[in-house]
Write an enzyme that holds these catalytic residues in place. Sequence first.
Site, PDB file in Angstrom:
ATOM      1  CG  HIS B  52      -1.995  -1.038   1.178  1.00 56.31           C
ATOM      2  ND1 HIS B  52      -3.057  -1.061   2.048  1.00 56.31           N
ATOM      3  CD2 HIS B  52      -2.177  -2.096   0.345  1.00 56.31           C
ATOM      4  CE1 HIS B  52      -3.843  -2.086   1.756  1.00 56.31           C
ATOM      5  NE2 HIS B  52      -3.323  -2.739   0.735  1.00 56.31           N
ATOM      6  CD  GLU B  54      -2.018   4.113   3.248  1.00 55.89           C
ATOM      7  OE1 GLU B  54      -1.683   3.430   2.252  1.00 55.89           O
ATOM      8  OE2 GLU B  54      -3.193   4.172   3.660  1.00 55.89           O
ATOM      9  CB  CYS B  82      -6.463  -0.673   5.258  1.00 56.28           C
ATOM     10  SG  CYS B  82      -4.745  -1.254   5.275  1.00 56.28           S
ATOM     11  CB  CYS B  85      -2.024   1.615   6.265  1.00 57.11           C
ATOM     12  SG  CYS B  85      -1.524   0.828   4.714  1.00 57.11           S
TER      13      CYS B  85
END
EC number: 3.5.4.33
Lengths: 145, 145
Positions: B52, B54, B82, B85
Amino acid sequence: MTDEQYMRLAIREAEIAFEKDEVPIGAILVLNNTIIARSHNQVELLNDSTAHAEILSLTTAFNALGSKYLPDATLYVTVEPCLMCSGALYWSKIGKLVFGAPDEKNSYRKYTGDVNPFHPKTIVIGGVLQDECALLMKTFFKNKR
Amino acid sequence: MTDEQYMRLAIREAEIAFEKDEVPIGAILVLNNTIIARSHNQVELLNDSTAHAEILSLTTAFNALGSKYLPDATLYVTVEPCLMCSGALYWSKIGKLVFGAPDEKNSYRKYTGDVNPFHPKTIVIGGVLQDECALLMKTFFKNKR
């Protein structure tokens, strides 16, 4: 091999972490009775606060298998996963998670309560060789004080 | 630069993801008015369901700064993080998190409810350029159907 036998290998990884002055958590990722990844916490070595054993085993497995999902794999980890690792396991769609010691301080349960953060198909088993897994952690943090 | 200006750069990263057929989420990590990392979702490219935006910005920053904590940094991300993260941001001790669009489906809030998963000192600001951030996601998933 049994869950206990795989957990012994994860404990060996945790012991390596202990020897390197890393938080003693180890993990083994298994697919079709084959070990795909072995890892231990490397937060200090990598200067990366997210370099947990689970994450390192997952990324190794994604690379090794060329697959971003692991529905047939089992992750053995000596301590109950944190929120980040639980989220990573969710995304991986891991088939089975086996952990050793519960973790009152950092477990995902502290945040999610009764909500299951894992993929609905993920089987979760806790408490395998729990005392040995917990003893490593207790000894490590006792020495730090 | 203002939060909106940095978010525009994160949106540019999300657009790059969109062009590459990745879920269009982008992130920018800033320390002392300097951009330390730029990233976008790379789940497909890396065959890694945890890649992801992040996470990629955080690991770049840990490497670039040689520090495993980022208490003075700000992460700008186009969509609400999410669970994974959020947990990673907790470990990073990030100083400030600025996100664009809320994410009903995958937001950490779905699991944590009213419990704050971030470091107690982390400042969280949501809704910056929310409509633009959300439009990219809506268009992406509409095209997928």
